[in-house]
Structure formats: structure tokens, C-alpha cells
Design an enzyme around this catalytic site. Structure first.
Site, PDB file in Angstrom:
ATOM      1  N   CYS A  19       0.815  -1.224   0.000  1.00  0.00           N
ATOM      2  CA  CYS A  19       0.000   0.000   0.000  1.00  0.00           C
ATOM      3  C   CYS A  19       0.843   1.266   0.000  1.00  0.00           C
ATOM      4  O   CYS A  19       0.361   2.322  -0.395  1.00  0.00           O
ATOM      5  CB  CYS A  19      -0.941   0.006   1.205  1.00  0.00           C
ATOM      6  N   CYS A  49       8.083   0.763   3.905  1.00  0.00           N
ATOM      7  CA  CYS A  49       7.586   1.768   2.957  1.00  0.00           C
ATOM      8  C   CYS A  49       7.574   3.164   3.553  1.00  0.00           C
ATOM      9  O   CYS A  49       7.482   4.158   2.826  1.00  0.00           O
ATOM     10  CB  CYS A  49       6.188   1.397   2.472  1.00  0.00           C
ATOM     11  N   LEU A 209      10.030  18.482  11.175  1.00  0.00           N
ATOM     12  CA  LEU A 209      10.836  17.523  11.932  1.00  0.00           C
ATOM     13  C   LEU A 209      10.266  16.133  11.674  1.00  0.00           C
ATOM     14  O   LEU A 209       9.076  15.906  11.828  1.00  0.00           O
ATOM     15  CB  LEU A 209      10.788  17.822  13.431  1.00  0.00           C
ATOM     16  N   VAL A 210      11.132  15.216  11.281  1.00  0.00           N
ATOM     17  CA  VAL A 210      10.690  13.863  10.945  1.00  0.00           C
ATOM     18  C   VAL A 210      11.364  12.871  11.880  1.00  0.00           C
ATOM     19  O   VAL A 210      12.589  12.815  11.947  1.00  0.00           O
ATOM     20  CB  VAL A 210      11.017  13.521   9.471  1.00  0.00           C
ATOM     21  N   ARG A 834     -15.429 -11.673  -6.816  1.00  0.00           N
ATOM     22  CA  ARG A 834     -15.760 -12.969  -6.211  1.00  0.00           C
ATOM     23  C   ARG A 834     -17.260 -13.071  -5.855  1.00  0.00           C
ATOM     24  O   ARG A 834     -17.745 -12.393  -4.965  1.00  0.00           O
ATOM     25  CB  ARG A 834     -14.926 -13.135  -4.951  1.00  0.00           C
ATOM     26  N   PHE A 836     -19.648 -12.521  -8.250  1.00  0.00           N
ATOM     27  CA  PHE A 836     -20.192 -12.022  -9.515  1.00  0.00           C
ATOM     28  C   PHE A 836     -21.675 -11.646  -9.410  1.00  0.00           C
ATOM     29  O   PHE A 836     -22.498 -12.076 -10.201  1.00  0.00           O
ATOM     30  CB  PHE A 836     -19.986 -13.084 -10.602  1.00  0.00           C
ATOM     31  N   GLU A1185     -15.976 -19.181  -4.575  1.00  0.00           N
ATOM     32  CA  GLU A1185     -16.904 -18.058  -4.452  1.00  0.00           C
ATOM     33  C   GLU A1185     -18.074 -18.258  -3.488  1.00  0.00           C
ATOM     34  O   GLU A1185     -18.481 -17.309  -2.826  1.00  0.00           O
ATOM     35  CB  GLU A1185     -17.472 -17.726  -5.840  1.00  0.00           C
TER      36      GLU A1185
END
Length: 1254
Positions: A19, A49, A209-210, A834, A836, A1185
Site C-alpha cells: 500500500c 515503505c 521535523l521527521v 468474487r 459475480f 466463491e
């Protein structure tokens, strides 16, 4: 970021991009540091990440590759998740492994609470979480023995990687030198002392500031905010100092949430119990801030959490209510500032000056007779930003209940936290409190949920009254437990025959070690280019001009692709409608693809895309909702209708008639692996190799060939595996691949773009009219379904058709009519998902059943309602297909028995009588699900099987592996047919070069079709070897193969499966659209907090008829995963669009899928014994399904609990509860005194709400 450094620079691709925002845990790694003061080595799980590489000076980073591999030695953490069948698509598995590994490095003997807390920051879309919990339960003492310890590698902490000695020496040196890193556009400065930090802040007052990078990093990544200078004071020791005094605890502003948690736990032990109310309240909130990975990197640290001033911060309301103060420091001096209503000036604004930093925060101990408590409500119990939170403190007069002082702060109800001053003034000096709502929110307030949020302010204050009055408010908690009942293999079956046995997913170990290769893991090729899509920002407009001149001037940008650059077909055709690959003259939704920027890196391509300027001329006839589509007759044709019997007559003859409706929201696929492509031109005769993540390689091959204007034999598509799909990697995947092929580049979409472009499950409005008798028999039912298809047709007409084909579910209604329409709107087009259309269809049907029961004042599970209407003998469906419902009835009876339904119903009724604001509910629902494609040509399959001279076998077939275990089952099929061990059989990839003209892996039909094709090929080969076996019956497999080669017998064969001749004649309204039916029944029980709408699933029992399972462990995994996906659909997952059609929910921070905390506390799955199915391979049945719909058992259990609450409020009879049954909808439906107060005092404001009601 560390993630891109690991993947691209070091080629450690086991750490995944899921993500990009720290919300899914796929990128989890372990960061370790040596503390020279304590001489301890500290380990933290973190999201790669979000972690800047610049912050890792002196740290050791351990990835999934570092702890074990299939080539050397597995780590027990890797082995156990695989052996417990906890890895399906495998994309989330390395992150799960690293979260658990880090926990064990810190605590080799964890409790189950430690395990679930450690995994709370990790998401999985496939498994349903239960097998992951079971696998890691084995590390806990006193837990049920699910596996023989002798079959598992022992955990030996002495064998773990040591911390690098050179880093220990580096830490001892205490080098305080300022570190400066200069990039292409940005400078990162890490000061070595407090004075240097203050000087830098004076020189660069606007520089952020990080510390944890969970605020600034996300703003830069997703909002395009640019900071030329960033200051990271991680080396300043004063920011991490902790001082304990009798008056309280002073905590450095740089401390992470995990560190603050340990400080508070220590303080609770050190201080007298009466002085720890504030510590306990703050600790309670910290445990719910993000996942473990987020808390470890600080959520911008304690100081950052305060300085960021976000209105839904979990800490600031309790800090403000609890009399906390902070020290602000600059070159001009220091000052102590109270954290109160005057500190927060507005959204992300405080009284802090630009050159000031937060040095420390003082958390006071509670005074005698002082009570402090924190509350929060969030869309998900863990790893979710709060909808509303609160900090409340009351100080009573000594030996009295008279309020001396009170402080109430709310978050999530304004641009900043709000102080309930007016209410507090009315309370001081009193014993009792008359509640009233002073929080004002207009209908268009950001975040929506206006009535709900105002109601929560009252409900949370009421809970505080209970707590401060010594009452106990608890919610049911417990440990996840399960029972799995699998089938025995057939009597007399060979021990070598793997069919019917719970065989581990064939690549589970590779997935657990990070060795499994996904599309974006492929090594970068020389000269590789990267592509980023530019999408429309208008819902309906003419394109007047595309200006990409500025983009072409940027470094690294090579080209911009528009529709005019496409050499072949510029559109794809679905069910008679054309969809443009790239919009040329007009856009019809926000998110429609307009052009694509090609550059030498992802970062350069992204910057180039931001520089493209598109000019529009807005068109006024915008349509967003199905009501607007109905009004303007905006539909994709054909519109379908089906009927049996005489509905009008049935309604006339009914003793009662009821009309109702229900709305079902859409759903995002949220496969963990986003859309990924790599297109490589071979260099001669226009050949192209396409590596991608798709369910339908042949469809993509055709699309790319037509787009480029070349024959299909020049394009080969290769699919190793998919990191989840669920229907979302077919149509839009082919279009994205075609665009990528024009540029011949690499495309790996980011999560927000993926969610914006690819569409999801169709929102549906279901309207029904039902006639029934007093005994509960339904005589007639008339349904109308409207599906929001979006701006292009995609597969929406087919979805609308399948809705009608499942109109009856499990019920034999003599007079039945259904009509469906796919509505054309100006939202991104929806697609296959899934089920349908079946999950939407059946929720409407079951809601009708529920309303009939409520109208009659009975329970829907009683014999007089569901059972009396259920198919019981050989019958015809409403489209005249004959079937035998014997196993449906067996599933129902067995589930009623296994779930102990009737006795538990009595217990629930007693519980509800004894509890006013907590209610329990129970529900049981059946399903009859058709397997196969109604379009007969899609049911065929082919396979290619090679036997090599050493006896090893290579199998290729048309199905793609996306976690459903098709390759594992096919391997079992080949093993049985060739009578050899599975270890001799290999499946490399799905390729159009090996098997042409494949059909999609969809409709729960992948193993049915491809398994039969592989079986056919293997039988051909086995029969060829028959003369050799007869001549040498005691020979080995390898001997026979060598002999066959020497005798010039072909060791390669193509297998083919023609499939069932299925069809549906819509003119005659009859046909046989399905090969057979899968039956299942699910029963769930919930406990509902009527004050907040929060619920907990206490127990779920599922009985499924899957014939004779080829692999019970894989099938149970599919059942559980589908159930949890259905639970998300029906109770929590919401897609939100702005009034102008912009998708708000573009990542895990806004869109919540089920997590570990949502798994039923008791989760029991039973496979129906004694079942067979002559219509599929080895008597098995498709299962991918059907059980999605069983998640609705939780929905109806919530509705049952709401019904009990409404009864207390004097409300009876049917009521509308739309899906998903979020806490907002459940709470408001309960009609408590507090929700009624809010509605009575409803504020007026702009008519336009914050979000569309889709």
C-alpha cells in the site's frame, strides 16, 4: 524509502509493496539497534515503505531473506505458517513472518495476546487469518496442540542472527556529528545535538521535523507536498529522556509509542494505584494506535502526535483532559505550554512558533478522588483512525460524589479537538448530569457520519458516567479457537495417492521465505522504462487540450503516450460496448485513463504525470446514483427479466403482502499485489513478452496484439503467480497491459491509483414485494435489482444476469419474478468480483425472508419461515434446471445441530433481557450457488504435460495461481494419474506459449476445467507407457521413461477438456447455465454495543458440501477466506465518493478490510461427509466463491441484535438496515435515547452531504 532501497538496490524482493502507507504490513522488516547505556539490543518491526534510509545510521535491518530460506535452512516462523496452511497467494506472508520473528526475538515465549497484538498491523485478503493464528499458536505455552511438535522445527534463539559487532562499536563511540544527505531535490539533515537542532529550526523554520515519518512521509507520497529541507533529530538524546517524579512522568517528545507504552506500564507499577488513572487511560489509547509497526516508529512520536494537531489523534484528547503540559524550545528560550483547547488553533495548527520544537511532555499522576478515562470508536477495532475519540477527567470533592472539576475533550468532531466547556460548566457542583448534545456538525462536515458522530459524543460521555460511578463496562473478549472437520480419504486408497489429503500449498515455503517471485519482483532489464497513468479529474467533460510540454522537460521523462500513439485498436469491446484504452475526446468519470508518462524511474514518471495539464469543458448531465440513472433511463442493455408462475395471482392470494428494500454498497478487491506489468520487446518480428499479474492471460494476449496491430502469435503472456485477484485482474488488467505495451515499459500501480482505476463490486439497490401466509409460506415474490455499473459496461450486464439466476437462493417460491438493470453512471466502472453479483442478490432475498419473519413476529430460522420455504426434493429452478437439494437440507440440519442453534437462541434471549445497552444476535443462512460459466465456450480447458528423461514431469495448464491452490491441486491430479510422487511434478508458470486460447481462472471453475485437462494429458501418457510397464512390471518410473525414450515413444501430450454444454436462453427464460450447485450453511453469533454500534463475532459455524475434496486444507482455507471477505462486504467495507464523483477511499487508511481482530472467536468449519459430485473431477466441487455470502450471517446476527435493542425502545416489525452494517448504521438503527436526542436536535446546513449515497 527503505522499501525501494531493499527491492531495487539490494534486490531483496521478499519485502513487498502493498500500500505504500504503512497500512497493510506487507513490507514489514526488523530494525535492530544497540543501546550503549543498557547494553541491550532492541528489535522493532517496522514498515519499510515509511522508513527513510537516512534514519538507519547505526541500525541493522533484517529482511525475510535473512532469517532462512529453502536453499539453506528454514526458520521455524517460516515453516509453521506454511505447514498451518497460512499462506495462500503468499504476498502478505513475508510481512507476517517478519512481524512474528521480531516478536520472538523480543519474547521467545509469547502469549496468544502477544501474538495477536504483534500481527495486528498485518493484513491478509486470502486466508481469513485463522490458519496464521493456528500456525503461530504453536509458539505459545498452554495452547491446544494442533500439530505434533516433533514435526516442527524447534525455536532456538541461539541460532538467530547476531547483531553486527561493528555497529555495537559505532554506538559506543557516541558520534554526535551532524549528518547531511543531499538528493536530487531534497536535503535531509540529522543534527547531532540539541543546540544544532535549534539552530537548524531557526535557519529553516518551515522545515518539518521527521522522526517516525508516518505523517510527513504520507503527505509527501500521497498529497504531493514537497519539502526542500527535512530535519530528523533522531540523534538528539534530550528528546528521548524520561524522568519520573512524584507529581508524574516527563517524557521526551521523540519517544515512540512503543517506548511510551513501556514507560507507562512501568509507571503504573511504580505509582500508587489511585495515582495511575491518567497513565492507564493513555496506555489504553496507545495500544490502539496503528499496528505494532506504526507504534514502533512513533506515529510521528509523542511530540509529533501533538504538534501535528490532527483532529482524530488518539492521544491529544486524553492529554488535554489529563492536565498535561509540554515544553516548547527555541533559540530564544523555553516555555511551558498547557495542552488544552487554547493550544490547538485549527486543523493542523497549534500555538507553537515556526522555530519552536516540542522538547518534552509532562504527564501528571492522578490526584485523590480523580478519575481519568479515554474512549475511542473506529471503523475497525485495530489499526484504524478513530471516528470519534474522547478524553474525560473528573475530580470529586473528598468523600463526596459532587463534581469539583471536570474536563471533556473530543476528537473527530471538528477541525481540531473540541472541549465540551458548556457541558462541563453545567456539571461542576452537581451529583447528576442531564445529557444534552452541544456538538454541532453540518451535513457536509468532512468525514460524514454526522448524526453518528454527534451520537457518539453522548454515548461516550454516558459510558464515562458509568465508569466514574464504579460501574464496569466490558466488551466480550476471548482467544480465537477453531474446529476443522475434514473428510477421510476413500477406503483402500493408496498411501501414495495425494488426492483428498490436506497437502500444503506447493509454494508455501517459498512464499514464507520471500523466494516466491511476483511480477514486480522480476530483475530490472537494461534500459527499462517505467510508466505512470494520468487520469481524469472530472466526472463528465470534453477534453479540450492535453499539455505535456512541461512534463517532457523534467529529468528522466522520455515520452507521453496518448490515444493518438496507439498503432492498432484504441478500444476493447465488452458485451457489445466499446471501452477506450485512453480517453481521446471525452471523459466520463474521475479516474478514467487519459494518457501515460514514460520515464527512466518510477519517481520521474510520477513527477512527469503530475506535470501533465489537461483542459476540460464540463458537461452538465452527470449521473452518480442509481436513482439518477433510473430517472434519466441511463442503462446498459439488455435489461433482463425472468419469471415463473403467476406473481400477480400469488400476491393476490397471499394473506399478507409486504414491500421492502435494501441497499448493498460496493467493495474494493484489495488484492495485496497491485496491478503489475512488464513488457519486453524481443527485437525481431515485433515479438513481445508480457509478464503480468492476470487471471486471463489469453485475453490480455489478444488485447495487446490488437492494440499493437500485430498477430497474437507475436505476443506471449507469462504469469508466475498473482498476489490475489478476486475477479479484479481480468478486464482492466488487459487494458493496462495494452497501454504498457504501447510504451513497452514497466507498470506497477500504486494502491491509490489501483483503487481509483480498476473498479470493484457493484453497489446494488434491491426492491422487493412479497406475499405470504400466516404460517410463513411465501406465495409470491417480485424483485427489482439496480446495479451501479459505472461509466463503461465492463462485465456489468453479465453480473446483472447472474443476479437473476440466483434469485431463488435456497427457496422454492412458486411465483417468482426478477428484473435487473446495469445502470450507466459517471463513476469508475465496476467489474467482476468474487461471487459475480450473487452476494448482492442473495442479501436482498434473505432480507425479504427476514422481513417476513419480523412482520409475523417470528424468528426467520423457525420451521415456519426459512425451512418451510426451502427446496426439499428434486425440483426445478425458476429457469427450469432440475436439481436435487438433498445436500442443501443436510447442510442446514447439520449446521443447526453443530451450532447448537436452538439452545443458544434461548441463552441469547435471556442475555438480552438482562442487558440494556449490550445485545446479542444470532442468524443462520443457506446458499445454493451455481458453478460454471453460463457461456459454454468458457468452460473448456487445455494442458501440456512433458516427461523428461530423468522422470521429472513439467505440467502447464491454462489456470493461473492466485492463492486458490490450483497448481497444488493440479499437481495432486497428475500424481494420481501418473502414479508418481508429487515431488517429481513441477508447474512453472501459466504461459500462452505453452497453452493457447485459455479461459479465465474464475467462477470457481479453475480446478474443474484445468484439472480435467491435466488428467486427460496424463492418462494419454500413462497409456503410452502401458506396453513398457507390462514388459517390465517391477521397473521404476525412471526406468520406464528411459525405455520409452529409447523406443521413440512421445513423452509429451496435450490434454483437453471440452467442458459442460451450458446455456441460458433469456428469451425463453430457461436453460442450464450451471454444471451443478455447491451448498453451504453458515451460522454466526455477535455481541453488539448499542451505544457505539461496535460488535464482536463470538462464534461462526459453517457446513459446506464440496463433494469429495481434492485438498481439504486448501478448500477450508478458501471457505474461511471467502467468509471473511463476505464479513467485510456486509459489515465494514465502504467505498466513499465525493459529491463530484471523486473516490475518497484509496488505501488502507480510509478503506478497512477485516483484520485479525475481526475473526470469530470460535470459528468452526465442517465439510459435509458422504457427498459426491459426478459433474466434476474426482467428485469434488468448486468452492472459491460460494461462501462469500455466508459472511451475511454476521450481518443478520447484527440485525437480530438491533431488533432486540429496538424492542426495548418500543419499536417492532420490519426495518431497513443497509449493507454494510457498519457501527454507524447499527448504532442509529438501535434507536437508543442518545441517537434520538441527536436526531431531535439535528442541525441545519448545506443540503449537499460530504459523500454520495451510492
Amino acid at each position: 524509502m527503505l522499501l525501494s532501497f531493499l527491492r531495487k538496490n539490494l534486490r531483496l524482493t521478499g519485502t513487498k509493496y502493498g500500500c505504500g502507507g504503512g497500512g497493510c504490513g506487507a513490507c514489514t522488516v526488523m530494525v535492530s539497534r544497540y543501546d550503549p547505556q543498557t547494553k541491550n539490543i532492541n528489535h522493532w518491526s517496522v514498515n519499510a515503505c515509511l522508513l527513510p534510509v537516512c534514519q538507519l545510521h547505526g541500525a541493522a535491518v533484517t529482511t525475510v531473506e535473512g532469517i532462512g530460506s529453502t536453499k539453506t535452512k528454514l526458520h521455524p516462523v517460516q515453516e509453521r505458517i506454511a505447514k498451518a496452511h497460512g499462506s495462500q497467494c503468499g504476498f502478505c506472508t513475508p510481512g507476517m513472518v517478519m512481524s512474528m520473528y521480531t516478536l520472538l526475538r523480543n519474547n521467545p515465549q509469547p502469549t496468544m495476546e502477544d501474538v495477536t497484538e504483534g500481527l495486528a498491523g498485518n493484513l491478509c485478503r486470502c486466508t481469513g487469518y485463522r490458519p496464521i493464528v493456528d500456525g503461530y499458536r504453536t509458539f505459545c505455552e498452554g495452547q491446544p496442540e494442533l500439530f505434533s511438535k516433533g514435526d516442527l522445527l524447534p525455536l532456538d534463539p541461539t541460532q538467530d542472527l547476531i547483531f553486527p559487532p561493528e555497529l555495537m562499536r559505532l554506538a559506543e563511540v557516541k558520534d554526535q556529528t551532524t549528518q547531511r544527505f543531499c538528493g536530487e531535490r531534497m536535503t535531509w539533515i540529522s543534527p547531532g545535538s540539541l543546540n544544532e537542532l535549534l539552530q537548524l529550526k531557526a535557519d529553516y523554520p518551515q522545515a518539518p521535523l521527521v522522526m517516525g515519518n508516518t505523517n510527513i512521509g504520507l503527505d509527501m507520497k500521497f498529497k504531493g507536498i514537497f519539502h526542500p529541507v527535512i530535519i530528523s533529530p533522531t540523534q538528539v538524546p534530550e528528546l528521548f529522556k524520561v524522568t519520573q517524579k512524584p507529581e508524574g512522568v516527563c517524557v521526551g517528545a521523540g519517544c515512540s509509542m512503543s517506548f511510551l507504552k513501556s514507560v507507562l506500564e512501568r509507571s503504573i507499577n511504580d505509582f500508587p494505584p489511585e495515582s495511575t488513572h491518567m497513565f492507564r487511560a493513555l496506555l489504553q489509547q496507545i495500544k490502539l494506535v496503528g499496528g505494532q509497526q506504526i507504534r514502533n516508529v512513533a506515529v510521528s512520536t509523542l511530540g509529533g502526535n501533538i504538534a501535528s494537531a490532527y483532529p482524530n489523534s488518539d492521544l491529544t484528547p486524553i492529554l488535554a483532559a489529563g492536565r498535561c503540559t509540554l515544553v516548547a524550545l527555541s533559540k530564544d528560550g523555553r516555555r511551558r505550554v498547557p495542552i488544552d483547547k487554547d493550544f490547538f488553533l485549527g486543523f493542523a495548527k497549534t500555538v507553537l512558533k515556526p522555530d519552536e520544537i516540542v522538547l518534552s511532555v509532562f504527564i501528571p499522576a492522578s490526584r485523590p478522588n480523580e478519575i481519568v478515562h479515554a474512549f475511542r470508536h473506529a471503523p475497525r477495532k485495530e489499526s484504524a483512525l478513530a471516528t470519534v475519540n474522547a478524553g474525560m477527567r473528573v475530580w470529586f470533592n473528598e468523600n463526596s460524589n459532587v463534581v469539583k472539576e471536570i474536563s471533556i475533550y473530543y476528537g473527530g468532531v471538528g477541525a481540531t479537538i473540541l472541549s465540551a466547556d458548556r457541558a462541563c460548566q453545567q456539571i461542576v457542583g452537581r451529583y447528576r448530569v442531564n445529557l444534552c448534545c452541544h456538538i454541532k456538525l453540518g451535513p457536509s462536515a468532512p468525514g460524514g457520519k454526522v448524526d453518528f458522530r454527534r451520537s457518539l459524543t453522548l454515548s461516550l460521555f454516558f459510558k464515562f458516567n458509568l465508569v466514574s460511578g464504579s460501574a464496569i463496562w466490558s466488551f466480550y473478549t476471548g482467544k480465537i479457537m477453531c474446529v476443522l472437520c475434514v473428510q477421510n480419504v476413500l477406503e483402500g486408497q493408496s498411501a501414495q495417492d495425494p488426492v483428498g489429503r490436506p497437502m500444503m500449498h506447493r509454494t508455501a515455503l517459498s512464499q514464507a521465505t520471500g523466494e516466491a517471485v511476483y511480477c514486480d519482483d522480476l530483475p530490472q532489464t537494461d534500459g527499462e522504462l517505467f510508466l505512470v497513468i494520468v487520469t481524469s479529474s472530472r466526472p463528465h467533460a470534453k477534453i479540450t487540450h492535453i499539455d505535456f510540454s512541461e512534463a517532457l522537460k523534467l529529468p528522466g521523462v522520455v515520452d507521453v503516450i496518448t490515444a493518438k500513439d496507439i498503432p492498432g485498436k484504441r478500444f476493447r469491446t465488452f458485451t457489445g460496448y466499446d471501452e477506450e484504452l485512453l480517453a481521446e475526446d471525452e471523459v466520463t468519470c474521475v479516474g478514467q485513463m487519459v494518457c501515460a508518462v514514460v520515464a527512466d524511474s518510477k519517481a520521474h514518471a510520477k513527477r512527469g504525470a503530475a506535470a501533465v495539464k489537461i483542459s476540460y469543458e464540463d458537461l452538465q448531465d452527470r449521473i452518480f446514483t442509481v436513482e439518477e440513472a433510473i430517472e434519466k433511463e441511463s442503462f446498459f442493455l439488455p435489461r433482463r427479466q425472468i419469471e415463473r408462475g403467476d406473481v400477480e395471482k400469488g400476491l393476490r392470494e397471499a394473506e399478507q403482502v409486504y414491500e421492502g428494500e435494501i441497499r448493498i454498497g460496493g467493495q474494493e478487491h484489495f488484492y495485496l499485489e497491485t496491478q503489475s506489468f512488464l513488457v519486453i520487446p524481443i527485437g525481431e518480428e515485433k515479438e513481445m513478452k508480457v509478464y503480468l499479474s492476470t487471471q486471463h492471460p489469453a485475453f490480455t494476449q489478444e488485447a495487446v496484439a490488437e492494440t499493437l496491430g500485430i498477430p497474437s502469435n507475436r505476443v506471449s503472456c507469462h504469469v508466475k503467480r498473482l498476489g490475489g485477484a478476486f475477479g479484479g485482474k481480468v478486464t482492466k488488467t488487459a487494458i493496462l497491459a495494452s497501454i504498457t505495451a504501447v510504451a513497452a515499459s514497466n507498470l506497477a500501480s500504486i494502491r491509490g491509483e489501483d483503487m481509483l482505476i480498476t473498479g470493484g463490486r457493484h453497489p446494488v439497490w434491491g426492491i422487493y414485494k412479497v406475499g405470504f401466509m400466516k404460517d410463513g409460506r411465501i406465495t409470491a415474490a417480485d424483485f427489482q435489482y439496480y446495479a451501479n455499473a459505472g461509466n463503461v459496461v465492463d462485465e456489468s450486464v453479465l453480473v446483472a444476469e447472474k443476479i437473476l439466476l440466483h434469485l431463488d437462493n435456497a427457496y422454492n417460491i412458486p411465483n417468482l419474478r426478477g428484473r435487473s438493470a446495469a445502470c450507466k453512471t459517471n463513476l469508475p466502472s465496476n467489474t467482476a468480483f468474487r461471487g459475480f453479483g450473487v452476494p448482492q442478490c442473495m442479501l436482498v432475498v434473505e432480507s425479504m425472508i427476514d422481513d417476513v419473519a419480523l412482520k409475523l413476529g417470528r424468528l426467520p430460522e423457525e420451521v415456519s419461515i426459512r425451512e418451510i420455504n426451502m427446496y426439499k426434493e428434486v425440483s426445478l429452478t425458476h429457469y427450469k434446471m432440475e436439481f436435487d437439494p438433498e445436500n442443501l437440507v443436510r447442510c442446514w440440519n447439520e449446521c443447526m445441530k453443530k451450532a447448537d442453534f436452538r439452545q443458544r437462541r434461548q441463552g441469547i434471549d435471556l442475555f438480552n433481557q438482562q442487558n440494556q445497552f449490550k445485545k446479542r444476535g444470532i442468524a443462520i443462512v443457506p446458499i445454493k450457488y451455481g458453478i460454471g460459466f453460463a457461456e459454454a465456450f468458457l468452460n473448456q480447458a487445455a494442458a501440456l504435460v512433458h516427461i523428461y528423461k530423468d522422470g521429472s514431469v513439467l505440467v502447464s495448464h491454462g489456470g493461473t495461481e492466485m492463492g486458490q491452490g490450483i497448481h497444488t491441486k493440479v499437481q495432486q491430479v497428475a500424481s494420481r494419474e501418473l502414479n508418481i510422487p508429487t515431488s517429481l511434478i513441477h508447474i512453472s508458470e501459466t504461459s500462452t506459449q505453452c497453452v493457447p486460447n485459455t479461459c479465465p481462472s474464475a467462477a470457481s471453475f479453475g480446478t474443474d476445467a484445468n484439472g480435467m485437462a491435466v488428467k486427460d494429458a496424463c492418462q494419454i501418457l500413462y497409456n503410452r507407457l502401458e506396453p513398457i510397464r507390462k514388459k517390465n512390471p517391477k521397473g521404476t518410473w525412471q526406468n520406464w521413461i528411459i525405455t520409452a525414450f529409447l523406443q521413440k515413444i512421445s513423452l509429451s501430450a496435450t490434454g483437453y477438456y471440452r467442458g459442460h454444454d451450458l446455456d441460458m436462453d433469456w428469451e425463453k427464460q430457461e436453460g442450464k447455465p450451471y454444471a451443478y450447485f455447491t451448498y453451504a450453511v453458515g451460522c454466526s453469533e455477535v455481541e453488539l454495543d448499542c451505544l457505539t454500534g461496535e460488535y464482536r463475532t463470538l462464534r461462526t459455524d459453517i457446513v459446506v458440501d464440496i463433494g469429495r475434496s481434492i485438498n481439504p486444507s486448501i478448500d477450508i482455507g478458501q471457505i474461511e477466506g471467502a467468509f471473511m471477505q463476505g464479513l467485510g462486504l456486509y459489515t465494514m467495507e465502504e467505498l466513499k465518493f465525493s459529491p463530484s464523483g471523486v473516490l475518497y477511499t484509496r488505501g488502507p487508511s480510509q478503506y478497512k478490510i477485516p483484520s485479525f481482530c475481526d475473526v470469530p472467536l470460535k470459528f468452526n468449519v465442517y465439510l459435509l461427509a458422504g457427498s459426491s459430485n459426478p459433474h466434476a473431477i474426482y467428485s469434488s466441487k468448486g468452492i472459491g466463491e460460494p461462501t462469500v455470502f455466508l459472511g451475511s450471517s454476521v450481518f443478520f446476527a447484527i440485525k437480530d441484535a438491533v431488533t432486540a435493542a429496538r424492542k426495548d425502545a418500543g419499536l417492532t416489525g420490519p426495518f431497513q438496515l443497509n449493507s454494510p452494517a457498519t457501527p454507524e448504521r447499527a448504532c442509529l438503527a438501535c434507536a437508543t435515547h442518545f441517537t434520538q436526542m441527536v436526531r431531535d436536535e439535528s442541525t441545519s446546513g448545506p443540503a449537499q452531504p460530504w459523500a454520495l449515497n451510492i
